[in-house]
Design an enzyme around this catalytic site. Structure first.
Site, PDB file in Angstrom:
ATOM      1  NE  ARG A 279      -4.248  -1.671   0.282  1.00 16.84           N
ATOM      2  CZ  ARG A 279      -4.219  -2.707  -0.375  1.00 16.84           C
ATOM      3  NH1 ARG A 279      -3.334  -3.118  -1.200  1.00 16.84           N
ATOM      4  NH2 ARG A 279      -5.265  -3.551  -0.203  1.00 16.84           N
TER       5      ARG A 279
ATOM      6  CG  HIS B 186      -3.390  -1.316  -6.697  1.00 15.57           C
ATOM      7  ND1 HIS B 186      -3.666  -0.644  -5.536  1.00 15.57           N
ATOM      8  CD2 HIS B 186      -3.217  -2.707  -6.286  1.00 15.57           C
ATOM      9  CE1 HIS B 186      -3.680  -1.590  -4.558  1.00 15.57           C
ATOM     10  NE2 HIS B 186      -3.845  -2.781  -5.127  1.00 15.57           N
TER      11      HIS B 186
HETATM   12  P1  NAP Z   1      -0.675 -11.503   5.277  1.00 14.91           P
HETATM   13  O1  NAP Z   1      -0.969 -12.842   5.079  1.00 14.91           O
HETATM   14  O2  NAP Z   1      -1.837 -10.934   6.207  1.00 14.91           O
HETATM   15  O3  NAP Z   1       0.610 -11.089   5.943  1.00 14.91           O
HETATM   16  C1  NAP Z   1       0.874  -9.923   6.473  1.00 14.91           C
HETATM   17  C2  NAP Z   1       2.480 -10.328   6.885  1.00 14.91           C
HETATM   18  O4  NAP Z   1       3.017  -8.809   7.327  1.00 14.91           O
HETATM   19  C3  NAP Z   1       2.880 -11.108   8.045  1.00 14.91           C
HETATM   20  O5  NAP Z   1       4.044 -11.708   8.008  1.00 14.91           O
HETATM   21  C4  NAP Z   1       2.594 -10.307   9.382  1.00 14.91           C
HETATM   22  O6  NAP Z   1       3.398 -10.688  10.257  1.00 14.91           O
HETATM   23  C5  NAP Z   1       3.225  -8.975   8.731  1.00 14.91           C
HETATM   24  N1  NAP Z   1       3.094  -7.766   9.514  1.00 14.91           N
HETATM   25  C6  NAP Z   1       1.967  -7.079   9.816  1.00 14.91           C
HETATM   26  N2  NAP Z   1       2.238  -5.868  10.511  1.00 14.91           N
HETATM   27  C7  NAP Z   1       3.411  -5.905  10.853  1.00 14.91           C
HETATM   28  C8  NAP Z   1       4.361  -5.077  11.575  1.00 14.91           C
HETATM   29  N3  NAP Z   1       3.788  -4.202  12.294  1.00 14.91           N
HETATM   30  N4  NAP Z   1       5.626  -5.587  11.454  1.00 14.91           N
HETATM   31  C9  NAP Z   1       6.158  -6.363  10.954  1.00 14.91           C
HETATM   32  N5  NAP Z   1       5.344  -7.355  10.183  1.00 14.91           N
HETATM   33  C10 NAP Z   1       4.149  -7.079  10.240  1.00 14.91           C
HETATM   34  O7  NAP Z   1      -0.978 -10.526   4.079  1.00 14.91           O
HETATM   35  P2  NAP Z   1      -0.800 -10.985   2.615  1.00 14.91           P
HETATM   36  O8  NAP Z   1      -1.885 -11.841   2.133  1.00 14.91           O
HETATM   37  O9  NAP Z   1       0.640 -11.377   2.339  1.00 14.91           O
HETATM   38  O10 NAP Z   1      -0.835  -9.419   1.861  1.00 14.91           O
HETATM   39  C11 NAP Z   1      -0.054  -8.556   2.038  1.00 14.91           C
HETATM   40  C12 NAP Z   1      -0.609  -7.145   1.502  1.00 14.91           C
HETATM   41  O11 NAP Z   1      -0.368  -7.155   0.331  1.00 14.91           O
HETATM   42  C13 NAP Z   1      -2.118  -6.837   1.543  1.00 14.91           C
HETATM   43  O12 NAP Z   1      -2.321  -6.503   2.956  1.00 14.91           O
HETATM   44  C14 NAP Z   1      -2.210  -5.886   0.668  1.00 14.91           C
HETATM   45  O13 NAP Z   1      -2.029  -4.525   1.194  1.00 14.91           O
HETATM   46  C15 NAP Z   1      -1.126  -6.105  -0.166  1.00 14.91           C
HETATM   47  N6  NAP Z   1      -1.402  -6.617  -1.829  1.00 14.91           N
HETATM   48  C16 NAP Z   1      -1.428  -5.798  -2.776  1.00 14.91           C
HETATM   49  C17 NAP Z   1      -1.658  -6.199  -4.032  1.00 14.91           C
HETATM   50  C18 NAP Z   1      -1.368  -5.341  -5.277  1.00 14.91           C
HETATM   51  O14 NAP Z   1      -1.918  -5.910  -6.315  1.00 14.91           O
HETATM   52  N7  NAP Z   1      -0.599  -4.520  -5.377  1.00 14.91           N
HETATM   53  C19 NAP Z   1      -2.297  -7.414  -4.120  1.00 14.91           C
HETATM   54  C20 NAP Z   1      -2.769  -8.296  -3.090  1.00 14.91           C
HETATM   55  C21 NAP Z   1      -2.301  -7.854  -1.777  1.00 14.91           C
HETATM   56  P3  NAP Z   1       2.842 -12.146  11.322  1.00 14.91           P
HETATM   57  O15 NAP Z   1       3.279 -13.351  10.141  1.00 14.91           O
HETATM   58  O16 NAP Z   1       3.774 -12.298  12.275  1.00 14.91           O
HETATM   59  O17 NAP Z   1       1.543 -11.860  11.470  1.00 14.91           O
HETATM   60  C1  GLV Z   2      -4.975  -5.864  -3.542  1.00 15.58           C
HETATM   61  O1  GLV Z   2      -4.624  -4.630  -3.362  1.00 15.58           O
HETATM   62  C2  GLV Z   2      -5.206  -6.694  -2.325  1.00 15.58           C
HETATM   63  O2  GLV Z   2      -5.366  -6.350  -1.177  1.00 15.58           O
HETATM   64  O3  GLV Z   2      -5.788  -7.586  -2.744  1.00 15.58           O
END
Ligand code: NAP
Ligand code: GLV
Length: 315
Positions: A230, A278
């Site tokens: 983000r 994005h």
């Molecule tokens: P997720 O499974 O919830 O994983 C989040 C990771 O971040 C976990 O390892 C978590 O730690 C860590 N984290 C959270 N808060 C933290 C902090 N304060 N300090 C250190 N580590 C922290 O999320 P995901 O599914 O991988 O997705 C990640 C993000 O990608 C989404 O939230 C979204 O914003 C973004 N995204 C972007 C797109 C795009 O097209 N650009 C598409 C999809 C997603 P723990 O493992 O210890 O809980």
């Molecule tokens: C895209 O940005 C997502 O959070 O899936």
């Protein structure tokens, strides 16, 4: 969780893709009542909401909601809503076809810097034919912030390609081939060995503005940043300063504080910035409706859904 009624009444608000989601949801859950906000529906009957960037105020029109499903991995568009009751479960998508796409995006972006394609693009603009040594991939250190469904897949893929990968998360992780760090105390050390820093954290009050000048100053000189999480996680003015002073060599950005990125934004024509709109990873509807349907069934049986957001930490 306590068992819920057998026939779900579902409302979809999916930022212009409502019809596709409705069709897929009806096919996957033929017994459910599925409506979009364009349909004639009784708000009092709605118990499940499927939201992506839902209109402001929609949540408070639904008095009997039992769960809100995000149609993306991020839930910031839901949990930031002031009208979200504290006790409604919010559920995010886990991978749902996005991990593969995130891997592709980050392989391309990491190789962009590792193989000096940024340097060659600058040379091309000046019609300069100069060859540079190719660094060993094992000497290029990549740091992945966030080791969740997407970050862990990206970290493993880059490690398998030969990069020296480390990862940082809130709680300690063990991933084959990856050096892991956890928590605030380890942040500066983690940054200090990230020649390429990848951000795949969720947007929460703790991660907003995390990459400011103080954090960027811990990166090695001529480090690069890839952000497909983000925009709000990076202080954009601090990023520009770090690029302009030469501390950072470049940034590959899929997200921005304001999206679409305004036409006058300095990122557009900055020579060290690559922008994509994005698109790093899109939700795959089939995988997503399957996850959502399974979670609706779990909740109906009184079980905890997978991907339940911890409202305290915000992800
Ligand atoms: P997720 O499974 O919830 O994983 C989040 C990771 O971040 C976990 O390892 C978590 O730690 C860590 N984290 C959270 N808060 C933290 C902090 N304060 N300090 C250190 N580590 C922290 O999320 P995901 O599914 O991988 O997705 C990640 C993000 O990608 C989404 O939230 C979204 O914003 C973004 N995204 C972007 C797109 C795009 O097209 N650009 C598409 C999809 C997603 P723990 O493992 O210890 O809980
Ligand atoms: C895209 O940005 C997502 O959070 O899936």
């Amino acid at each position: 969780m306590s068992p819920q009624s057998a026939t779900p009444n579902i409302l979809i608000s999916a930022a212009g893709e409502d019809a596709d989601w409705k069709k897929a949801m009806v096919e996957r859950l033929p017994d459910a009542n599925v409506a979009t906000t364009d349909d004639d529906y009784d708000p009092a009957t709605i118990d499940h909401a499927l939201f992506w960037k839902q209109p402001q105020g929609l949540i408070k029109t639904l008095p009997n909601l039992k769960a809100i499903f995000s149609l993306g991995a991020g839930v910031d568009h839901v949990v930031s809503s002031p009208s979200l009751p504290a006790d409604i479960p919010v559920i995010r998508l886990e991978d749902a076809g996005m991990a593969d796409q995130m891997v592709q995006y980050h392989l391309y972006a990491a190789l962009h810097f590792m193989r000096d394609f940024d340097v060659y693009a600058a040379q091309q603009a000046k019609a300069t034919w100069t060859q540079h040594d190719v660094a060993r991939i094992s000497k290029c250190r990549v740091g992945v912030m966030g080791l969740g469904a997407l970050g862990a897949a990206v970290a493993s893929a880059l490690s398998n390609l030969g990069f020296a990968v480390s990862g940082w998360s809130r709680s300690m992780k063990a991933i084959d081939g990856i050096t892991t760090y956890a928590g605030e105390d380890a942040f500066a050390e983690f940054l200090g060995q990230s020649d390429i820093l990848i951000c795949l954290l969720p947007r929460t009050p703790e991660t907003e503005g995390l990459l400011n000048s103080a954090a960027l100053s811990h990166l090695p000189k001529r480090a690069a940043i890839i952000n497909a999480a983000r925009g709000a996680m990076i202080n954009e003015a601090d990023l520009l300063r770090a690029l302009d002073t030469g501390h950072l060599r470049g940034a590959f950005l899929d997200v921005a504080v304001t999206e679409p990125l305004p036409e006058s934004h300095p990122f557009w024509d900055h020579p060290k910035i690559r922008i994509t709109p994005h698109i790093a990873a899109a939700t795959r509807i089939e995988e997503a409706v399957d996850q959502i349907a399974q979670n609706i069934h779990r909740m109906a049986r009184g079980e905890t859904p997978s991907g339940l957001v911890d409202r305290q930490s915000g992800y």
